[in-house]
Write a protein that holds these residues in place. Structure first.
Motif, mmCIF file in Angstrom:
data_model
loop_
_atom_site.group_PDB
_atom_site.id
_atom_site.type_symbol
_atom_site.label_atom_id
_atom_site.label_comp_id
_atom_site.label_asym_id
_atom_site.label_seq_id
_atom_site.Cartn_x
_atom_site.Cartn_y
_atom_site.Cartn_z
ATOM 1 N N PHE B 36 56.013 27.805 86.893
ATOM 2 C CA PHE B 36 56.480 28.249 88.188
ATOM 3 C C PHE B 36 56.594 26.868 88.966
ATOM 4 C CE2 PHE B 36 54.934 32.944 88.728
ATOM 5 C CZ PHE B 36 55.665 33.099 87.957
ATOM 6 N N ASN B 37 55.443 26.107 89.197
ATOM 7 C CA ASN B 37 55.791 24.795 89.794
ATOM 8 C C ASN B 37 56.554 23.721 89.159
ATOM 9 O OD1 ASN B 37 54.000 25.550 91.875
ATOM 10 N ND2 ASN B 37 52.038 25.004 90.970
ATOM 11 N N ARG B 38 56.607 24.065 87.842
ATOM 12 C CA ARG B 38 57.367 22.913 87.023
ATOM 13 C C ARG B 38 58.842 23.314 87.003
ATOM 14 N NH1 ARG B 38 54.092 23.361 82.438
ATOM 15 N NH2 ARG B 38 55.723 24.309 80.979
ATOM 16 N N GLY B 40 60.075 25.790 88.951
ATOM 17 C CA GLY B 40 60.533 26.763 90.116
ATOM 18 C C GLY B 40 60.449 28.098 89.698
ATOM 19 N N TYR B 41 59.902 29.156 90.780
ATOM 20 C CA TYR B 41 59.784 30.253 90.498
ATOM 21 C C TYR B 41 61.057 31.043 89.947
ATOM 22 C CZ TYR B 41 58.749 35.467 91.340
ATOM 23 O OH TYR B 41 58.848 36.610 91.227
ATOM 24 N N GLU B 42 62.250 30.680 90.960
ATOM 25 C CA GLU B 42 63.569 31.452 90.921
ATOM 26 C C GLU B 42 64.077 30.746 89.413
ATOM 27 O OE1 GLU B 42 62.636 29.991 93.642
ATOM 28 O OE2 GLU B 42 63.110 31.036 95.310
ATOM 29 N N LEU B 124 53.106 26.615 99.012
ATOM 30 C CA LEU B 124 53.718 25.770 100.268
ATOM 31 C C LEU B 124 55.310 25.729 99.841
ATOM 32 C CD1 LEU B 124 51.267 23.079 100.909
ATOM 33 C CD2 LEU B 124 51.798 25.247 102.128
ATOM 34 N N ARG B 125 55.673 26.082 98.709
ATOM 35 C CA ARG B 125 57.082 25.948 98.334
ATOM 36 C C ARG B 125 57.722 27.415 98.423
ATOM 37 N NH1 ARG B 125 56.338 21.915 93.278
ATOM 38 N NH2 ARG B 125 56.276 20.102 94.305
ATOM 39 N N ARG B 127 59.982 30.377 99.651
ATOM 40 C CA ARG B 127 60.934 30.434 100.618
ATOM 41 C C ARG B 127 61.279 31.679 101.344
ATOM 42 N NH1 ARG B 127 62.809 27.851 96.114
ATOM 43 N NH2 ARG B 127 63.327 25.657 96.425
ATOM 44 N N ASN B 129 62.281 34.714 99.576
ATOM 45 C CA ASN B 129 63.193 35.393 98.709
ATOM 46 C C ASN B 129 63.083 36.908 98.191
ATOM 47 O OD1 ASN B 129 65.189 33.301 99.168
ATOM 48 N ND2 ASN B 129 64.792 32.245 97.277
ATOM 49 N N SER B 179 50.614 17.348 102.708
ATOM 50 C CA SER B 179 51.397 16.539 101.920
ATOM 51 C C SER B 179 50.532 16.127 100.569
ATOM 52 C CB SER B 179 51.803 15.045 102.847
ATOM 53 O OG SER B 179 50.506 14.233 103.074
#
Lengths: 213, 213
Positions: B36-38, B40-42, B124-125, B127, B129, B179
């Motif tokens: 997912f991090n690599r 994106g989940y979507e 933290l990413r 959104r 959705n 960060s």
């Protein structure tokens, strides 16, 4: 925007979502960036872009060469702006102390994040999954290097503490600036100038009360 | 891990990428979070997950109920850890000043970000959705509120400056902490404890040299 497909720069009402609207490139880019930010670049297909723009799957290629081309344009928008203010702060002919240039750069960075929030948001979420993204990450790395060198110069002036490495100070300082993309809303209660001043005050003076009040 | 499909907790060698490896749930979750991090989940389908785990498209449902269930488990991992340290800092029976509890909380947050970096990165990413993401965002909002209240308490003690609102101080302080996910690497040159100390020093004292050296 006229029905002829010729963009009318004085008309900023939304284009109708049927037929074949004559989007100008800036509008296509803006809507694409919004969509990428909403559902992720990897999760956005040309079909999604066509739907967002109210175009058929065949008409979309009249407006968009490829997803990558839109991503590159978006990342360039953010990187060109950021590079301009970083270069202004670090160029050999820049006037003022490194300390004052660093403070100005924090203000300028906040201004760019606010003015180009969607493009910078996209930039800060880039993972490096394509040549376009790798180019953007390399440009970001060069910016980070210049920022770190500016902090090093401020340390050399005796203006900045020496017990944290300039690299780490630079990362944390601009990490704080970049956190804007997570919570700043253009219609929010805190004006841009107040945010820039708050970040500068926090980063340079800290939040602790050190003198008796 | 045994060929029988029964997980062997003492064996942490990677499972073979053919046949039908008997992944335990923790391994499935860890690999899914990384994917997912690599990309994106979507941008991650059940087919992608099956490929990542070396499973066929039909075997994947033996291990994974749905993408959403994995996402929920990942977000819960991060949120449960963060909630525990925030609650410890703000509960009515907590000992010490608000100022000292805030400093401790910065250290504890850094520890959790480092120890649960992939899960926190995913969090933290998020959104918003999907229902799962909206629940996570609501839990984040409650944490933000508690953080802001803790800063307010430290201001009331006279320990923290009053010219920036507690809300903004809280956002910038934890923006700086968060960060970390952008640049922290477990094998990097700066140990976790040094990062926690640097963040606390920067946030509370600032980076400017105020006394003659």
């Amino acid at each position: 925007m006229g029905r002829s497909g010729v963009p009318d720069p004085t008309d900023d009402t939304p284009a109708p979502r049927r037929g074949r609207p004559g989007y100008d490139q800036a509008t296509v880019l803006r809507r694409a960036i919004e969509l990428f930010n909403r559902q992720g670049y990897e999760g956005t297909s040309m079909t999604d872009l066509a739907k967002e723009l109210g175009l058929t799957k065949s008409a979309i290629y009249h407006h968009i060469e490829s997803r990558e081309q839109l991503l590159a344009a978006a990342l360039d928008e953010a990187l060109d702006e950021l590079t301009a203010v970083v270069d202004a702060a670090v160029e050999p002919s820049a006037s003022g102390t490194a300390d004052s240039r660093l403070r100005t750069l924090v203000h300028e960075s906040v201004r760019i994040l606010v003015d180009h929030l969607p493009a910078v948001t996209l930039l800060l979420r880039v993972r490096g999954n394509s040549p376009v993204e790798l180019v953007a990450l390399e440009r970001r790395r060069l910016l980070d290097e210049k920022l770190s060198n500016l902090v090093t110069a401020a340390v050399a002036e005796g203006a900045v503490r020496t017990d944290i490495t300039p690299e780490l100070i630079s990362r944390l300082l601009f990490g704080m600036v970049n956190s804007l993309i997570e919570w700043y809303r253009p219609d929010g209660p805190v004006p841009q100038q107040a945010i820039a001043q708050a970040i500068t005050a926090m980063a340079f003076e800290g939040i602790a009360v050190t003198q008796p009040e």
